[in-house]
Design a protein around this motif. Sequence first.
Motif, PDB file in Angstrom:
ATOM      1  N   ASP A 102       0.917  -1.364  -0.067  1.00 57.39           N
ATOM      2  CA  ASP A 102       0.104  -0.046  -0.029  1.00 57.39           C
ATOM      3  C   ASP A 102       0.686   1.118  -0.032  1.00 57.39           C
ATOM      4  OD1 ASP A 102       0.956  -0.115   2.541  1.00 57.39           O
ATOM      5  OD2 ASP A 102      -0.908  -0.095   3.616  1.00 57.39           O
ATOM      6  N   ALA A 103       2.280   1.117  -0.306  1.00 52.50           N
ATOM      7  CA  ALA A 103       3.159   2.117  -0.314  1.00 52.50           C
ATOM      8  C   ALA A 103       3.661   2.455  -1.854  1.00 52.50           C
ATOM      9  CB  ALA A 103       4.034   2.104   0.609  1.00 52.50           C
ATOM     10  N   PHE A 104       3.689   3.619  -2.274  1.00 56.81           N
ATOM     11  CA  PHE A 104       4.456   3.884  -3.666  1.00 56.81           C
ATOM     12  C   PHE A 104       5.739   4.825  -3.157  1.00 56.81           C
ATOM     13  CE2 PHE A 104      -0.227   3.456  -4.211  1.00 56.81           C
ATOM     14  CZ  PHE A 104      -0.174   2.682  -5.323  1.00 56.81           C
ATOM     15  N   TYR A 105       6.887   4.368  -3.756  1.00 49.37           N
ATOM     16  CA  TYR A 105       8.184   5.065  -3.710  1.00 49.37           C
ATOM     17  C   TYR A 105       8.455   5.204  -5.286  1.00 49.37           C
ATOM     18  CZ  TYR A 105       8.073   2.768   0.836  1.00 49.37           C
ATOM     19  OH  TYR A 105       7.760   2.265   2.278  1.00 49.37           O
ATOM     20  N   ALA A 106       8.720   6.864  -5.401  1.00 48.99           N
ATOM     21  CA  ALA A 106       9.075   7.180  -6.487  1.00 48.99           C
ATOM     22  C   ALA A 106      10.031   8.207  -6.910  1.00 48.99           C
ATOM     23  CB  ALA A 106       7.780   7.572  -7.311  1.00 48.99           C
ATOM     24  N   ARG A 107      10.399   8.465  -8.165  1.00 51.74           N
ATOM     25  CA  ARG A 107      11.315   9.671  -8.339  1.00 51.74           C
ATOM     26  C   ARG A 107      10.765  10.442  -9.682  1.00 51.74           C
ATOM     27  NH1 ARG A 107      15.178   5.564 -10.441  1.00 51.74           N
ATOM     28  NH2 ARG A 107      15.209   5.822 -12.704  1.00 51.74           N
ATOM     29  N   LYS A 108      10.866  11.733  -9.539  1.00 49.19           N
ATOM     30  CA  LYS A 108      10.370  12.326 -10.982  1.00 49.19           C
ATOM     31  C   LYS A 108      11.237  13.885 -10.702  1.00 49.19           C
ATOM     32  CE  LYS A 108       7.142  13.793 -14.257  1.00 49.19           C
ATOM     33  NZ  LYS A 108       5.433  13.905 -14.465  1.00 49.19           N
ATOM     34  N   GLU A 109      12.060  14.248 -11.570  1.00 49.33           N
ATOM     35  CA  GLU A 109      12.552  15.337 -11.425  1.00 49.33           C
ATOM     36  C   GLU A 109      11.722  16.509 -11.501  1.00 49.33           C
ATOM     37  OE1 GLU A 109      16.308  17.881 -13.595  1.00 49.33           O
ATOM     38  OE2 GLU A 109      15.728  15.899 -14.411  1.00 49.33           O
ATOM     39  N   GLY A 110      11.937  17.551 -10.369  1.00 47.95           N
ATOM     40  CA  GLY A 110      10.931  18.648 -10.349  1.00 47.95           C
ATOM     41  C   GLY A 110       9.707  18.384  -9.493  1.00 47.95           C
ATOM     42  N   VAL A 111       9.623  17.243  -8.819  1.00 49.81           N
ATOM     43  CA  VAL A 111       8.262  16.895  -8.120  1.00 49.81           C
ATOM     44  C   VAL A 111       8.749  16.968  -6.700  1.00 49.81           C
ATOM     45  CG1 VAL A 111       6.613  15.474  -7.672  1.00 49.81           C
ATOM     46  CG2 VAL A 111       7.276  15.804 -10.036  1.00 49.81           C
ATOM     47  N   THR A 112       8.145  17.671  -5.750  1.00 49.74           N
ATOM     48  CA  THR A 112       8.202  17.696  -4.337  1.00 49.74           C
ATOM     49  C   THR A 112       7.649  16.615  -3.767  1.00 49.74           C
ATOM     50  OG1 THR A 112       6.728  19.108  -3.812  1.00 49.74           O
ATOM     51  CG2 THR A 112       8.597  20.342  -4.604  1.00 49.74           C
ATOM     52  N   GLN A 113       7.976  16.454  -2.680  1.00 47.78           N
ATOM     53  CA  GLN A 113       7.408  15.339  -1.625  1.00 47.78           C
ATOM     54  C   GLN A 113       6.049  15.833  -1.378  1.00 47.78           C
ATOM     55  OE1 GLN A 113       7.933  12.289  -0.575  1.00 47.78           O
ATOM     56  NE2 GLN A 113       6.293  12.083   0.791  1.00 47.78           N
ATOM     57  N   GLU A 114       5.558  16.952  -1.240  1.00 50.69           N
ATOM     58  CA  GLU A 114       4.213  17.398  -0.862  1.00 50.69           C
ATOM     59  C   GLU A 114       3.281  17.341  -2.049  1.00 50.69           C
ATOM     60  OE1 GLU A 114       1.800  21.517   0.669  1.00 50.69           O
ATOM     61  OE2 GLU A 114       4.033  21.292   0.459  1.00 50.69           O
ATOM     62  N   GLU A 115       3.985  17.544  -3.328  1.00 54.85           N
ATOM     63  CA  GLU A 115       2.957  17.517  -4.570  1.00 54.85           C
ATOM     64  C   GLU A 115       2.750  16.121  -4.846  1.00 54.85           C
ATOM     65  OE1 GLU A 115       4.849  21.428  -6.890  1.00 54.85           O
ATOM     66  OE2 GLU A 115       6.096  19.202  -7.348  1.00 54.85           O
ATOM     67  N   PHE A 116       3.779  15.012  -4.658  1.00 51.71           N
ATOM     68  CA  PHE A 116       3.643  13.850  -4.908  1.00 51.71           C
ATOM     69  C   PHE A 116       2.402  13.347  -4.087  1.00 51.71           C
ATOM     70  CE2 PHE A 116       5.004   9.252  -4.257  1.00 51.71           C
ATOM     71  CZ  PHE A 116       4.667   8.859  -5.668  1.00 51.71           C
ATOM     72  N   GLU A 117       2.564  13.356  -2.638  1.00 55.36           N
ATOM     73  CA  GLU A 117       1.482  13.147  -1.860  1.00 55.36           C
ATOM     74  C   GLU A 117       0.180  13.393  -2.162  1.00 55.36           C
ATOM     75  OE1 GLU A 117       2.227  13.930   2.123  1.00 55.36           O
ATOM     76  OE2 GLU A 117       4.440  13.100   2.366  1.00 55.36           O
ATOM     77  N   LYS A 118       0.272  14.850  -2.661  1.00 56.22           N
ATOM     78  CA  LYS A 118      -1.383  15.147  -2.935  1.00 56.22           C
ATOM     79  C   LYS A 118      -1.802  14.624  -4.186  1.00 56.22           C
ATOM     80  CE  LYS A 118      -1.083  19.819  -0.777  1.00 56.22           C
ATOM     81  NZ  LYS A 118      -1.088  21.206  -1.119  1.00 56.22           N
ATOM     82  N   TYR A 119      -0.822  14.378  -5.227  1.00 58.45           N
ATOM     83  CA  TYR A 119      -1.056  13.690  -6.515  1.00 58.45           C
ATOM     84  C   TYR A 119      -1.558  12.092  -6.241  1.00 58.45           C
ATOM     85  CZ  TYR A 119      -0.493  11.783 -11.069  1.00 58.45           C
ATOM     86  OH  TYR A 119      -0.530  11.155 -12.281  1.00 58.45           O
ATOM     87  N   VAL A 120      -0.904  11.422  -5.491  1.00 53.65           N
ATOM     88  CA  VAL A 120      -1.174  10.065  -5.297  1.00 53.65           C
ATOM     89  C   VAL A 120      -2.327   9.944  -4.675  1.00 53.65           C
ATOM     90  CG1 VAL A 120      -0.561   7.930  -4.097  1.00 53.65           C
ATOM     91  CG2 VAL A 120       1.350   9.460  -5.381  1.00 53.65           C
ATOM     92  N   GLU A 121      -2.629  10.734  -3.644  1.00 55.02           N
ATOM     93  CA  GLU A 121      -4.056  10.647  -2.794  1.00 55.02           C
ATOM     94  C   GLU A 121      -5.151  10.862  -3.625  1.00 55.02           C
ATOM     95  OE1 GLU A 121      -6.352  12.718   1.162  1.00 55.02           O
ATOM     96  OE2 GLU A 121      -3.929  12.950   0.946  1.00 55.02           O
ATOM     97  N   ALA A 122      -5.081  11.833  -4.885  1.00 53.48           N
ATOM     98  CA  ALA A 122      -6.306  12.276  -5.447  1.00 53.48           C
ATOM     99  C   ALA A 122      -6.202  10.951  -6.795  1.00 53.48           C
ATOM    100  CB  ALA A 122      -5.988  13.627  -6.146  1.00 53.48           C
ATOM    101  N   LEU A 123      -5.131  10.463  -6.868  1.00 55.22           N
ATOM    102  CA  LEU A 123      -4.943   9.372  -8.000  1.00 55.22           C
ATOM    103  C   LEU A 123      -5.799   8.170  -7.422  1.00 55.22           C
ATOM    104  CD1 LEU A 123      -4.370   8.892 -10.693  1.00 55.22           C
ATOM    105  CD2 LEU A 123      -2.058   7.993  -9.977  1.00 55.22           C
TER     106      LEU A 123
END
Length: 479
Positions: free
Chosen positions: A433-454
């Motif tokens: 139930d966990a997602f670990y990722a990388r993408k240039e230019g994406v912050t931790q806060e942005e990633f959390e919000k994006y995955v939660e909405a996704l």
Amino acid sequence: MNLSEIYNKIVLNEKNRKEKAAKYKSEWRPRRCEDYILPAFNIPESRSKKSQRKKLSKVLAFVMRERNIRASEGCTIMPIPTTNKNMLAIAGTPANVTNLIKFMCEIGLISPESEKYRFGCKNDKLNYAKTYRYYYDNEVKLLEYCKQEGIEVFQTKNRGRRKKIVIPDAFGISVKNVYVSSRLNLVKPKNLSRAEFENCLSELLHQRYPDLKKYQEIADEINEKHYADYPEFKVRFELNFTWDKEKNAVQGIRLRATNSSVSASNTEEHGENFHRLIKKELLEKHGLNLSKDVKSSVPRITLSLNQHHWEKESTDIYERIYQEYILSEVCPTNGTIVQKFAELREAIKKLHMRGYFDTEESIRNHTRNAMGHRAVEDKGEIDAIMKAYQCAVIKAEGGKLYGTEIFLHESCIYLDVLKELLDNGYFCWECYDAFYARKEGVTQEEFEKYVEALVEEKANAYIKRYDEIMASQRFSEIS
């Protein structure tokens, strides 16, 4: 006695068990071999070049999977079980695994270390496989040879239906009796082999879960498109059948998307004899600096399925369980003061899997055993508390629990999420139930919000489709 005290006794008993177990060395763990003679690397002549290339492609698949287990150089002593899921995915059957092992010995990649093995013990920790010496220097030679010959890594696939299986008229088992569960008793007809019986059950499972093939194909697409060079992250999403001792009946059917890295240790300590796979090092190796885990995944998906829409992560499911629990007659009170949620939250969370997956009867025995027999003074009191707790879990999560089938629904939702992340330019590893990722230019806060909405988007789409399937199947049964 209250839930916190029950939980604390379980924690103490588990700690004592681990300390005792630590005194015994594990026989299956890989270890470095300092004193060895490197065998000659040799690719034997073969009449069928096509067959030889296929074998070598499967050896490459084995090498890619073992690179996180073997030492970084020299010789490693490691087990190679013929019933290992990864080996079966590569070779197909235990007999084919044995033949592949013989071929790897023949070319000098491995050599036998110990022929001793144990299989069939109830306690899996007591089982162990034959061990072999794995030679890094010959791995290098193998990789170079395959590169020169244009031999690519064999790509394993999740088992989807290739053709429709015809269920015998006298099969005696209907679709409604076959589902993902650990509480089955599906008796095999005497005129069918185990493989034939499993094929028939698989056909019925695909009828019960019509989107199963779709999600197995999504897993294969992810593996081929994004994980071709990362076998440690490849998704395995295959049916697994558990038989009784006599091999007369299937007692459980499991299905959960997983990969070989989910067992990476959360600790930062290596064993005395060997370098173990540690999650922190795995994340650093692949530059996975973003993370998001779905809060209370199993209870949240359960509640969402029951109420027909996704329950947002802002809801604390464990507090819902607490609110139901304090209404029960056995909830300990001090006058009019009820034990606070903050005091019970950890116990409610850690005991959740017992309340979810155990039957009303087994939760009593399992809890008392986990506490340790000496720690239980009043069995009746423990039983009453755990019964009330389980009832609170059921009410708080919408009135119906799904048993191990919940992992099927969880897997499908998160496969949709994983595919979207990968297709949108994230390199991502899913660990349950966990997602670990990388993408240039994406912050931790942005990633959390994006995955939660996704997750919410994909879950609602899945739930809508699931409701349609359930309605269709109910209509079919009525008609």
